[in-house]
Write a protein that holds these residues in place. Sequence first.
Motif, PDB file in Angstrom:
ATOM      1  N   LYS A  18      11.931   4.462   1.155  1.00  0.00           N
ATOM      2  CA  LYS A  18      12.332   5.451   2.165  1.00  0.00           C
ATOM      3  C   LYS A  18      12.299   4.873   3.589  1.00  0.00           C
ATOM      4  O   LYS A  18      12.839   5.464   4.522  1.00  0.00           O
ATOM      5  CB  LYS A  18      11.419   6.672   2.091  1.00  0.00           C
TER       6      LYS A  18
ATOM      7  N   GLU B 218       8.124   2.743  -4.311  1.00  0.00           N
ATOM      8  CA  GLU B 218       8.906   3.971  -4.241  1.00  0.00           C
ATOM      9  C   GLU B 218       8.942   4.517  -2.816  1.00  0.00           C
ATOM     10  O   GLU B 218       9.980   4.941  -2.299  1.00  0.00           O
ATOM     11  CB  GLU B 218       8.269   4.986  -5.193  1.00  0.00           C
ATOM     12  N   ARG B 219       7.775   4.503  -2.195  1.00  0.00           N
ATOM     13  CA  ARG B 219       7.714   5.021  -0.812  1.00  0.00           C
ATOM     14  C   ARG B 219       8.408   4.062   0.151  1.00  0.00           C
ATOM     15  O   ARG B 219       9.067   4.495   1.101  1.00  0.00           O
ATOM     16  CB  ARG B 219       6.258   5.255  -0.408  1.00  0.00           C
TER      17      ARG B 219
ATOM     18  N   ASP C  51       5.317  10.705   2.467  1.00  0.00           N
ATOM     19  CA  ASP C  51       6.733  10.630   2.112  1.00  0.00           C
ATOM     20  C   ASP C  51       7.628  11.037   3.278  1.00  0.00           C
ATOM     21  O   ASP C  51       8.741  10.542   3.408  1.00  0.00           O
ATOM     22  CB  ASP C  51       7.008  11.495   0.875  1.00  0.00           C
TER      23      ASP C  51
END
Lengths: 445, 366
Positions: free
Chosen positions: B311, B307-308, B268
């Motif tokens: 980023k 989701e990652r 993350d």
Amino acid sequence: MNKLLIRGGRVLDPAQGVDEGADVLIVDGQVAAIGGDLDVANTEVIDANGLVVSPGFVDIHTHLRDPGQEYKETIATGTEAAARGGFTTVCCMPNTEPAIDTRATVEYVLRTAMSGHVRVLPIGCVSRGREGHELAELADLADAGCVAFSDDGSPVADGALLRHAMEFASISGLKVIDHCEDLAISDGGVMHEGWVSTRLGLRGQSAAAEETAVARDIAVAAEAGLPLHLAHISTRASTDLVRAAKQRGLPVTAEVTPHHLTLTHNVVAFGENGNRDNDTLLYDTNTKVNPPLRSADDVAACVEALREGVIDAIATDHAPHADYEKACEFDEAAFGISGLETAFGLCMTLVHSGALELPTLIERLTAGPVRALGLQRSVPNLGSLVEGAHGDVVLLDPAAEWTVEPERFASKGKNTPLACRTLKGKIVATLYNGKVVWSEERVEV
Amino acid sequence: MVKNASSPRTTRVAPSSQKRPAQLTERRAKTEGRSNAADISAERLSPDATWQRRHLLDLDDFSAAELVVVLDTAGAMKEVLARDVPRVPALRGKTIVTLFYEASTRTRASFELAGKVLGADVINVSAAGSSVQKGEALLDTIRTIQAIGADVCILRHHSSGAPYLAARESSFRVVNAGDGGHAHPTQALLDAYTLRSQLGDLRGRKIVIVGDIAHSRVARSNMWSLTALGAEVVLCGPPTLLPPGLNDAAPDAEERDLPPVRVEHDLDIAIEDADAVMALRLQRERQSGGLLPSLREYARLYQVNGERMAKAKPDAPVLHPGPINEGVEISTEVAHGSRSVVEEQVANGVAVRMAVLYLLLRGEQP
């Protein structure tokens, strides 16, 4: 009477604390005297002017491969290699086929060695077939002529069996030698785990694989109150463990090989010196050895421990292999370096660099290994030129340069990472029981 | 956003050094040409400019200029492949042998097609079904291939270094098609090609490689080529799957000859503002080998998922060398989503391998 005078050399006999210009007189194969004014009537003379005269070297870790793997080495070729390397006594490891785990095999080795070039003292197995399960008949092996016990090539993985072996060996007054490796940690690694293994994508074998085994062995020896010898230690932490054990007064001894004193894991990828073609990575299978060549820091620690005497002896771990066992993929290649014929020259790099004094080096090749295994019980005065000792003498030229040419080795094993390397320090002549078993042309007998 | 090449990095694998063995100094000198990547790519050097190699074993000593030569040549090869009849006689009369000791779909098929498009004869030899199965040693197989008259041998082998042995012991040219955990240079070239087609100049670009770095020849070759092209390479994976030697506090750190990459164990964090993400295949035996508690645990920590990817930079491409374990190292949505360039990688693989074969063999008379 058969008399031989070695005249005019620098006699270096660490066992007696002798380091002086003197002559050595050998009568009927035994040392008769060291001195400057010896009776030389009817005497053959070897001129040792400008040479160092040392007791013959004693290698306590040699693989002669005989019986069973004569394609790699025989007792004849292995002892000839020993003579060329200055070794007049070799202790041969029992990982032969069959393994040296019965009286019959010991007797075969001793009988065959009668016609060898130097003395062979067999090391017997700790366990039957080196399988690590049941003890070999250690007392019978001792009676047959074994001078120590080891499953070398493999560790005695079972710590209880190790203790029982030490206890049973003590009946005969002999020592167990352990190959220190935790196989679960080394886990099939083919070289030292570090940045070079990362660079090459080879499976690494961590230093901890050796160090945990060293620590365990010392604990077992301490509890048993019995002596133990550690084969080929190679890491800084191993030397620290042995140093601490000795400070506690434990009868633990250790050896180190010439290659672990001088070569790092860098040579696997990049070679020993700039003379080689370094356009591509080498994956030099001749550097594949177990324990693996370590980091520069480990090498420095081994040299320091040897200098201090924390490490008692230099042992070659001479491990000859056939060409095809090295001319293959690195993963597939056999572990081992053919080391008898380069041991002295390679160790002399430490003397020339100032890391080691010559008398210390000679001690670790003569009195040190004898003391480590207690070999004087088997061969009185071994490793010394004291009066009455066997006439085992080596004449050394510390400054002479020579180039390593594996194809000219007496050993069948041409597997050395030192090919084409120039070494400074060579064996000029080797005498075994007062007879010249190897010499350069320039020695007049 | 282009970062200054000299910006501080937390973990430099190969810090600059005072004392370095001569052989390493020379290697280092080659890699220091890296910062010129953009200038050279702008000039689009002719493919004839610099290619003196006899073999393609790894990219560890490739300069940015040389990489660009290969990639530009691959660009020309893509034009050939786009023709109605994608055939050119550039390597007519040449014999190419593919020798594979491991299973392969993409690499072997693309090499074979690359050779055929260029007019060469291609012979495929597999360990299974050949004398290898009868216990023939690698060197004997190599000599047999030499006797057949191969001009180039494309070798895939399960042992690191096997192509180096083949190159040393034969008269033909060798292309490493993957050796053990060591190198996979044509994969790294096709990755670089794909990344450049997506991102343009790679200087200062943050490229995250996620997964089983320790056992990955793809990651190893990519570290060299991407850093040579000026990218900032971040390796991400559990400590059990990262190779040793990436710690610059070690006593011998200064002599290390490894590419300047950064290590970050938390995906993350690693993925923040990434310009591209490369997921590696996870071998299922890593679990039985005690390196991972479970695939579930791995996926929870290191799966490249939507989701990652949120980023990372918008539109950051996702690469994977294949074959993919969907739902393990990469989620299905990402593997087949709009950012995935996995199929483009495969297609580029043919062009890149054509370029490699062409550059190796073009000057020779048949």
